[in-house]
Design a protein around this motif. Structure first.
Motif, short mmCIF file in Angstrom:
data_model
loop_
_atom_site.label_atom_id
_atom_site.label_comp_id
_atom_site.label_asym_id
_atom_site.label_seq_id
_atom_site.Cartn_x
_atom_site.Cartn_y
_atom_site.Cartn_z
N TYR A 51 9.34 1.53 12.93
CA TYR A 51 8.73 2.86 13.00
C TYR A 51 8.73 3.38 14.43
CZ TYR A 51 4.96 6.36 12.89
OH TYR A 51 4.21 7.51 13.02
N HIS A 52 8.40 2.51 15.38
CA HIS A 52 8.28 2.93 16.78
C HIS A 52 9.63 2.96 17.50
CE1 HIS A 52 3.96 3.21 16.82
NE2 HIS A 52 3.84 1.99 16.33
N SER B 114 8.96 8.03 12.04
CA SER B 114 8.91 8.55 10.67
C SER B 114 8.79 7.39 9.71
CB SER B 114 10.17 9.34 10.35
OG SER B 114 10.27 9.62 8.96
N ILE B 115 8.01 7.57 8.64
CA ILE B 115 7.96 6.52 7.63
C ILE B 115 8.97 6.74 6.50
CG2 ILE B 115 5.53 5.93 8.01
CD1 ILE B 115 5.38 7.39 5.03
N GLU B 116 9.69 7.86 6.53
CA GLU B 116 10.63 8.13 5.42
C GLU B 116 11.66 7.02 5.23
OE1 GLU B 116 9.99 10.55 3.32
OE2 GLU B 116 8.32 11.25 4.56
N GLY C 64 1.40 8.51 5.83
CA GLY C 64 2.48 8.90 6.73
C GLY C 64 2.42 8.37 8.14
N ARG C 65 1.46 7.51 8.44
CA ARG C 65 1.36 7.00 9.82
C ARG C 65 0.79 5.58 9.82
NH1 ARG C 65 -2.56 10.84 9.08
NH2 ARG C 65 -1.16 12.43 9.89
N GLY D 45 0.83 -1.20 0.00
CA GLY D 45 0.00 0.00 0.00
C GLY D 45 0.86 1.25 0.00
N SER D 46 0.40 2.27 -0.66
CA SER D 46 1.13 3.54 -0.71
C SER D 46 1.24 4.11 0.71
CB SER D 46 0.37 4.51 -1.62
OG SER D 46 0.93 5.79 -1.59
N PRO D 47 2.45 4.30 1.23
CA PRO D 47 2.59 4.63 2.65
C PRO D 47 2.47 6.11 3.00
CG PRO D 47 4.76 4.37 1.68
CD PRO D 47 3.76 4.09 0.59
#
Length: 457
Positions: free
Chosen positions: A440-441, A447-449, A219-220, A140-142
């Motif tokens: 991520y955590h 950040s998802i970058e 983004g989350r 999926g597009s994040p």
């Protein structure tokens, strides 16, 4: 689908539609493996989406691939929207949001499939990197909102984009913001098709769990392991999901045809132009409902083939079977998905064992499993166990099938090694999505970058 069909033979009766599917029957020595995989293009500068036009857009990427491969362009209103190998052995196409898809050639072994995927990604990198483009292996597009996602200039997608909001809440997300890995497999008879369809429909939620790889939206974290799996629960339920009639002990080609006839159409093509047909079913089309809307109004075999390609059940029947449950993922998953299904379905001993494993699973149980998997992944409860335990059994059967096939590469290795990435999921007890969420955590600092580095091809 790389290119819509234009076969102008008129349809005389429903029996011809059944026969069209039955013509897919192939002797075992002619069975092949067709693997498709999609990925999200993005600009390295800013991790931004890639539009169709411009000096470094999708069109430039396709034109560069055409020069490199020598493949023929697929045009829509004079715009290049894909490429096809001159003898029909593979194609490159665009999904609605620019997702770049390789529809692989029909190959004999997973070794060949993996080499094909590696060659494609290497060729793509050679063209894309000077344009500042890389590709993301997720389901999926994040990051990007729907409004930020590019739209590809394909006529069929314009029709679908208008139609989707009328029939479900997630249709546009499915079109523009998901990617999959898919494998297309053959059958030798109606009975063989039935066995494979029933086993693979029952195990498709397990594939979604094993390949769960879409935990981020805009983004989350989205609260899911497979956002893509959740999207398919309300995209267009007339044409997607589980098919209860396929669970019948006497299910056959005619049953699928009867279902497909009563699903609304998307389009027909006449003189290169797409005509919106979303207001009628194929049965109504055959009964003359389009005489005043399209030239001649007579249904053709090409119309039927295109209609079958716009149906989205978890396992799609055409002249072969398409396994549609998996999220897109890293390159090792491109080889693992066909290995998993070939092991289960292309060896008689393994298919017998897979039938035994799933024999008494009811439609209702599989439906409930399918609904729970997007959130719970391999932790999804099933009867007195969970999908992690079921996965152990399924992988054991798949490994048996691949061992029995005994297709070795030049170094003497058989195809079982391609299951290793799935063995790791079961051994860890966590999916790729859960691993990403943990990162991520912790080390990604919320950040998802970093996903654009760690999950890029």
């Amino acid at each position: 689908m790389a290119r819509d069909t234009t076969d102008f033979r008129p349809i005389e009766n429903i029996d011809e539609l059944v026969e069209y599917l039955a013509e897919g029957n192939k002797p075992r020595d002619k069975w092949r493996i067709g693997t498709e995989h999609e990925k999200f293009p993005f600009y390295v500068d800013g991790n931004a989406p890639v539009p169709y036009g411009g000096d470094n857009g999708i069109r430039a990427l396709l034109e560069g691939m055409q020069r490199t491969l020598g493949w023929d362009p697929i045009l829509d209103d004079e715009r290049v929207i894909g490429l096809v190998e001159p003898t029909g052995q593979g194609a490159i196409s665009l999904e609605p949001g620019g997702q770049f898809e390789l529809s692989g050639a029909p190959l004999e072994t997973i070794h060949q499939t993996c080499r094909e995927g590696n060659a494609h990604l290497a060729q793509l990198r050679e063209i894309a990197e000077p344009l500042g483009i890389r590709f993301l292996g997720l389901g999926g597009s994040p990051k990007w909102r729907l409004s930020e996602t590019p739209k590809m200039p394909k006529s069929r997608y314009e029709i679908m984009t208008r139609y989707m909001p009328k029939v479900g809440s997630h249709g546009l997300d499915m079109m523009y913001r998901t990617c999959t890995i898919q494998v297309n497999l053959d059958f030798e008879s109606e009975t063989d098709m039935r066995r494979k369809m029933q086993v693979s429909l029952k195990l498709q939620p397990l594939a979604t769990a094993l390949f769960a790889n879409s935990p981020f939206t805009e983004g989350r974290p989205n609260g899911l392991q497979s956002w893509r799996g959740e999207i398919w629960t309300d995209t267009d339920n007339q044409r997607s999901g589980l098919l209860p009639f396929c669970f019948s002990p006497d299910f056959g080609f005619a049953d699928y045809v009867e279902w497909a006839l009563d699903v609304p159409m998307y389009f027909v093509i006449r003189d290169g132009r797409y005509h919106d047909m979303t207001h009628i079913t194929f049965r109504q089309f055959m009964n003359g409902s389009a005489h005043n809307q399209v030239p001649d109004g007579v249904p053709t075999i090409g119309d039927w083939a295109n209609h079958l390609s716009t149906l989205f059940p978890d396992v799609r029947l055409k002249r072969f079977l398409e396994m549609r449950g998996a999220d897109g993922g890293p390159w090792r998953r491109i080889c693992a998905l066909p290995a998993f299904w070939v092991g289960l379905l292309y060896d008689e001993e393994a298919l017998d064992a897979a039938e035994q494993l799933t024999a008494d699973w009811t439609f209702e149980e599989v439906r409930d499993m399918r609904a729970a998997v997007p959130k719970h992944g391999i932790g999804t409860e099933f009867r007195d166990t969970d999908l992690r335990s079921i996965a152990r059994e399924a992988l054991k059967i798949s490994r048996l099938g691949l061992t029995n096939r005994d297709r070795k590469n030049r170094d003497g290795y058989d195809e079982t090694g391609f299951l290793s990435t799935l063995d790791e999921v079961v051994a860890r007890g966590t999916t790729s999505a859960e691993e990403m969420l943990n990162a991520y955590h912790t080390r990604w600092g919320g950040s998802i970058e970093p996903v654009f580095l760690e999950y890029a091809y």
